[in-house]
Every structure is written in structure tokens, then in C-alpha cells.
Design an enzyme around this catalytic site. Structure first.
Site, short mmCIF file in Angstrom:
data_model
loop_
_atom_site.label_atom_id
_atom_site.label_comp_id
_atom_site.label_asym_id
_atom_site.label_seq_id
_atom_site.Cartn_x
_atom_site.Cartn_y
_atom_site.Cartn_z
N ASP A 141 -50.21 -51.01 -47.48
CA ASP A 141 -51.10 -51.58 -48.49
C ASP A 141 -50.58 -51.18 -49.87
O ASP A 141 -49.37 -51.09 -50.06
CB ASP A 141 -52.54 -51.10 -48.26
CG ASP A 141 -53.58 -52.12 -48.72
OD1 ASP A 141 -53.72 -52.28 -49.95
OD2 ASP A 141 -54.24 -52.75 -47.88
N GLY A 189 -45.17 -52.45 -49.06
CA GLY A 189 -46.51 -52.31 -49.61
C GLY A 189 -46.75 -53.32 -50.71
O GLY A 189 -45.91 -54.19 -50.98
N HIS A 190 -47.91 -53.22 -51.34
CA HIS A 190 -48.35 -54.20 -52.32
C HIS A 190 -48.08 -53.79 -53.76
O HIS A 190 -48.57 -54.42 -54.68
CB HIS A 190 -49.86 -54.46 -52.16
CG HIS A 190 -50.22 -55.01 -50.82
ND1 HIS A 190 -51.53 -55.21 -50.43
CD2 HIS A 190 -49.46 -55.42 -49.77
CE1 HIS A 190 -51.54 -55.70 -49.19
NE2 HIS A 190 -50.31 -55.82 -48.78
N GLY A 191 -47.34 -52.72 -53.95
CA GLY A 191 -47.01 -52.32 -55.30
C GLY A 191 -48.14 -51.59 -55.99
O GLY A 191 -49.00 -50.99 -55.36
#
EC number: 3.2.1.67
Length: 351
Positions: A209, A231-233
Site C-alpha cells: 500500500d 507500493g502507492h508512493g
């Protein structure tokens, strides 16, 4: 024996006495966690060491090399001065957590805290990810902790968030490692809320995430040299779900390398399918992106996708330079008042 020899012996004895006194004094501040075996819950041993260290100015909880089974535990202050938690061993969480408890390891109401060492937090998250539990459990949670340094710790497979920082001030996180599979749900690396003066530098965060998620009330935050992925940064949100949420401001961390969605405002993000049609009722305004530079993994470098009922207002870009395979990226904007200020920006306008 002549007088010079006698004087030398007296001086040597005096120096040895001083060294012995200092040595005993330093050791008296270190409280080592001991355990009988790696299969026994070490919770009480940790609490005993913490109680002694917390009561000592400059006290240190020392966790030597080895494996320690540890159930949920709360280390509570205030303490009598600066307190250190030296983790060189491996802490292993239980597969089944305490129901409705949002943390595994908690530090609360402590000032001047240092958490450091070469050790590891094993969150034992794999079995938890397969369940339908909705409690967001953090492997390490800090609440009302000020002047804290966290460095070199490795967190693996947290049940949900790895680190959670809430209502804290003056936090430095340096050279940490966070690891979880790309498909692990809601395993944010570092989640922050209602905290001020945060510095995150160095380290690698690879989760399923957000690398770093920034909730309401986070101000004056600087992020440098953090390697994110998978992941989403670095994300700001989700915001607007609860009444009384505070503004987010002064977030810095602006060098990007081959990033998917380098800059994105998305008011149609709906991870749980409970968004009433997906059009947000939160108004976003007065947002400025300054000196965001680097490369994108796709041709769209900037995406501003705002609510049709509550369009974004006064979204500004200054000094932005984002490329895709050496060429300028594009910007897509919807339901938004967007301005690109200054020359030689990439992208330079919405399409």
C-alpha cells in the site's frame, strides 16, 4: 620504593577508581531484556525493563540478539528524562492479535525517545491478511511522543500499518527498512496524523500500500532519499471522512525516479465501494506543487481529477519538471482550476 614510584601508583589507582565508577554508572542505566526461551511470551520481561529504564534519566532498554515472542505491549510514560530502546534482537508478533486493539507495540506519552538498533519487527501478517478483520493494526505505534528518533529498524510483514505516528512532535525517522509483499492489503509503511515537524530520510519502503501516508493535521514534514516500491508512493489522504479534520500543509519531498502517477489529485478514489457514486463532497483548494522534478513511468505526469460537485480551486504548479523516456510528460485535468506559473515547466498546461 622511591617517592616517584609511589606517586605513579597513587595516580594509576586514582584513574582506575574513576574508570570503575564511570563503568558502573553507565551499566546501571542499561536494563537488558532476558528470557528463558524463544517460544515464551516475553511481554513481562519487556515491561519490567521498560519500567526501570523509564524511571532512570538516560535509561536504556536493551534487547540482545535472539528471537523474542511478544504479544501486544504498551510502553507508557512520562519518563524521568531521555529514554532509549536498543533493539538488536528479532521481535515476533502472535499470529492472532488481541481483538479490537490497533497496535502491536505502542509507545505513549514519552518525551525524548530513541528507538534504534539492527533488530527486526516481525508482524506475522500473512495469516491476518487472509481474514476479514477490519481493525488497522500497527506494528509500531507512537502516540503523544515528542522528540523521537527512530533509526535502522527493519519491519517485516506488519498486519496492517508498519509504523503509525499520531499526535507527535519533532520526529526523525532515518534509514529504516520496511518490507511486505506487493499484494499485502493496507500495509502502509509509515502513516502519520495530527503531527508536526516530521523528518524522514534514507531507507527503503516496499509494501502493498502507501509508502508514506499523510493524514489530517500533518504539518512541516520533510522527506528525502526514501526509496519507495512496490507500493502507492507518498499519499496525502484519505481526508474528509470525519468532522473536525485539520489541514495538511508544508510537505516536502520532491525528487522522483520512474514513478507511476508522479503528481495526482484523485477525488474519485474508492477502495471499498462505499463512496456514494464516487464523487467527493470534499473541497480541495489552495494547493501548490513546487519544484517537483524527476521522471514518470508513463506519459501522464500530472493528473488532477476533481469532484464535479466540488471542483478543485487554485491548484498551482511552480518549477515542475517531469519527463517520460526523456520527453515531456502531459497533464490531465478535470473539474479543476489549475495554473502553471512560470516558464520552462514540464508539463506546462492541462490537456
Amino acid at each position: 620504593m622511591d617517592s616517584n614510584s609511589l606517586s605513579q601508583r597513587i595516580v594509576i589507582f586514582f584513574l582506575l577508581s574513576i574508570w570503575s565508577t564511570l563503568h558502573v554508572h553507565c551499566q546501571s542505566n542499561i536494563f537488558t531484556v532476558s528470557q528463558s526461551d524463544a517460544q515464551t511470551n516475553s511481554k513481562q520481561a519487556f515491561l519490567d525493563a521498560w519500567k526501570k529504564a523509564c524511571a532512570t534519566n538516560g535509561g536504556t532498554v536493551s534487547v540482545p540478539n535472539g528471537n523474542y515472542q511478544l504479544s501486544d505491549v504498551e510502553f507508557l510514560g512520562p519518563c524521568n528524562g531521555q529514554t532509549r530502546f536498543l533493539l538488536n534482537g528479532n521481535l515476533i508478533a502472535r499470529d492472532v492479535p488481541t481483538p479490537n486493539l490497533d497496535h502491536w507495540i505502542m509507545f505513549r506519552r514519552v518525551n525524548k525517545l530513541t528507538i534504534y538498533g539492527t533488530g527486526t519487527l516481525h508482524g506475522s501478517g500473512a495469516s491476518y491478511w487472509k481474514t476479514k478483520h477490519t481493525t488497522t493494526i500497527s506494528s509500531l505505534k507512537l502516540e503523544h511522543v515528542n522528540k523521537v528518533n527512530i533509526k535502522n529498524i527493519h519491519s517485516i510483514n506488519s498486519k496492517k500499518f508498519h509504523f503509525s505516528i499520531h499526535n507527535c512532535k519533532d520526529v526523525t525517522i532515518k534509514n529504516i527498512r520496511i518490507t511486505a509483499p506487493a499484494d499485502s492489503p493496507n500495509t502502509d509503511g509509515i502513516h502519520l496524523g495530527k503531527s508536526d515537524h516530521i523528518r524522514i530520510s534514507g531507507g527503503n519502503i516496499a509494501t502493498g500500500d502507501d509508502c508514506i501516508s499523510i493524514g489530517d493535521g500533518v504539518t512541516n514534514m520533510n522527506i528525502t532519499g526514501v526509496n519507495c516500491g512496490p507500493g502507492h508512493g507518498i499519499s496525502i489522504g484519505s481526508l474528509g471522512k470525519y468532522n473536525g479534520e485539520k489541514e495538511v500543509r508544508s510537505i516536502r519531498g520532491n525528487i522522483l525516479n520512474n514513478v507511476y502517477n508522479p503528481i495526482i489529485i484523485n477525488q474519485h478514489y474508492c477502495p471499498d465501494s462505499k463512496c456514494n457514486g464516487g464523487d467527493s463532497s470534499v473541497s480541495i483548494k489552495d494547493v501548490t506543487f513546487i519544484d517537483i522534478r524527476g521522471s514518470s513511468s508513463e506519459a501522464i505526469g500530472v493528473k488532477v481529477d476533481c469532484s464535479r460537485s466540488h471542483p478543485c480551486k487554485d491548484i498551482q504548479f511552480k518549477g515542475v519538471s517531469l519527463t517520460f523516456k526523456g520527453k515531456p510528460t502531459n497533464a490531465l485535468c478535470s473539474s479543476a482550476d489549475v495554473k502553471f506559473l512560470g516558464q520552462n515547466q514540464t508539463p506546462s498546461r492541462c490537456s
